[in-house]
Structures are given as structure tokens and as C-alpha cells.
Design a protein around this motif. Sequence first.
Motif, short mmCIF file in Angstrom:
data_model
loop_
_atom_site.label_atom_id
_atom_site.label_comp_id
_atom_site.label_asym_id
_atom_site.label_seq_id
_atom_site.Cartn_x
_atom_site.Cartn_y
_atom_site.Cartn_z
N VAL A 1 0.84 -1.20 0.00
CA VAL A 1 0.00 0.00 0.00
C VAL A 1 0.88 1.25 0.00
O VAL A 1 2.02 1.23 0.45
N TRP A 2 0.33 2.33 -0.53
CA TRP A 2 0.98 3.64 -0.47
C TRP A 2 0.69 4.25 0.90
O TRP A 2 -0.38 4.05 1.45
N ARG A 3 1.61 5.05 1.39
CA ARG A 3 1.40 5.84 2.61
C ARG A 3 1.86 7.26 2.31
O ARG A 3 2.92 7.47 1.71
N PRO A 4 1.08 8.25 2.73
CA PRO A 4 1.52 9.64 2.52
C PRO A 4 2.79 9.91 3.31
O PRO A 4 3.00 9.32 4.38
N VAL A 5 3.62 10.78 2.79
CA VAL A 5 4.83 11.18 3.51
C VAL A 5 4.40 12.13 4.62
O VAL A 5 3.82 13.19 4.36
N ALA A 6 4.66 11.74 5.85
CA ALA A 6 4.21 12.51 7.01
C ALA A 6 5.14 13.68 7.33
O ALA A 6 4.69 14.71 7.83
N ASP A 7 6.43 13.53 7.07
CA ASP A 7 7.42 14.56 7.40
C ASP A 7 7.28 15.74 6.44
O ASP A 7 7.56 15.62 5.24
N ALA A 8 6.86 16.88 6.95
CA ALA A 8 6.61 18.06 6.12
C ALA A 8 7.87 18.55 5.40
O ALA A 8 7.79 19.03 4.26
N SER A 9 9.04 18.41 6.01
CA SER A 9 10.28 18.87 5.36
C SER A 9 10.63 17.99 4.17
O SER A 9 11.11 18.48 3.14
N ILE A 10 10.40 16.69 4.28
CA ILE A 10 10.66 15.78 3.16
C ILE A 10 9.67 16.08 2.03
O ILE A 10 10.05 16.21 0.87
N ARG A 11 8.42 16.24 2.40
CA ARG A 11 7.38 16.56 1.41
C ARG A 11 7.71 17.85 0.68
O ARG A 11 7.62 17.92 -0.55
N GLN A 12 8.12 18.87 1.41
CA GLN A 12 8.46 20.16 0.80
C GLN A 12 9.67 20.04 -0.12
O GLN A 12 9.72 20.66 -1.18
N ALA A 13 10.67 19.24 0.27
CA ALA A 13 11.85 19.05 -0.57
C ALA A 13 11.47 18.40 -1.90
O ALA A 13 12.02 18.76 -2.95
N VAL A 14 10.54 17.45 -1.88
CA VAL A 14 10.09 16.81 -3.12
C VAL A 14 9.32 17.82 -3.98
O VAL A 14 9.50 17.89 -5.20
N ILE A 15 8.48 18.62 -3.36
CA ILE A 15 7.75 19.67 -4.09
C ILE A 15 8.74 20.66 -4.70
O ILE A 15 8.58 21.07 -5.86
N ASP A 16 9.77 21.05 -3.95
CA ASP A 16 10.80 21.96 -4.47
C ASP A 16 11.50 21.35 -5.69
O ASP A 16 11.76 22.03 -6.68
N TYR A 17 11.82 20.05 -5.60
CA TYR A 17 12.45 19.35 -6.73
C TYR A 17 11.55 19.42 -7.96
O TYR A 17 11.99 19.77 -9.06
#
Length: 145
Positions: A110-126
Amino acid sequence: MTLNFIDIPTQGGGWFKPKDNVDALAILVEVNSYDRQRPTPNGPKDSALCDISVFKSREQLEAHNPEINKGTRVEQTLLARDLETVVGGATIVTVTQVPPKRPGAHPAWVWRPVADASIRQAVIDYATKREAAVAAAVADAPDFD
């Protein structure tokens, strides 16, 4: 007349293997298309055709240097079905196994959302930086008018 060129999603990246990505910090899944009950040698399966960027380490994340797999098929039942509503968009997730509901059955991926906001933001920045680079390249292309 202006032509609107669109890439046709093709499978060039093989199949998504959850067990190879279970330790990833984040997985950016861009869903190109979804086929319900697509014919396969093992019978019909729900299938999503995706571009998948895997950040396996903090270093890859900070350097904006993921492992990129374009044209990857996702055919594990729950993983594929969860991507049906994401066609034309993207999601930032990790992958894990959950215990089976029936005794003797295999655990499900199953997929799980990335809970860590800093990791999520780094992927969005990429992703934002990547899209800006593509737009700049198009803007710098010669105009033959």
C-alpha cells in the motif's frame, strides 16, 4: 497555426517493484494513465502507467537527484487502484506492506503519505525546479516564424 505536441505515455521503465523501494524517504508518482483490467499474461489487472522518482536517501533529496523511472507500470492491485484518481497529477508517498485480512493470504503493498513536512516540501521543491527548467528550455528554443 500552433501545434500542441503531447508525449504519448509509453512503458519503457519496466514494472514498479515495491520491495525495492520500501526504504525510500519519498516517492514522487506522476500518473500518466490508468487501465482497468488491462490484459496481461497472468490475467487482467488494473494498471497505472507512471513516471516515478524515488528518493532513497537524504543526500538524494537534498541534491534533487532521485532515481527516475519513466513509463513504469504499477500493477499491484491496491497500489494501482489508488492511482486511478491521480491520472494527470502526482502524489508524494512511501510504500509499505500491511498484514493480510485473510489467514494464509500474502501481505498487501500500500501507499502511505509522507508525514514529514520537510521531506514533502523538498520533493515539491524538486518538482517545481524541474518544471521551471523545462519551461525555460522551451522558452529558449528557437522560434522559426
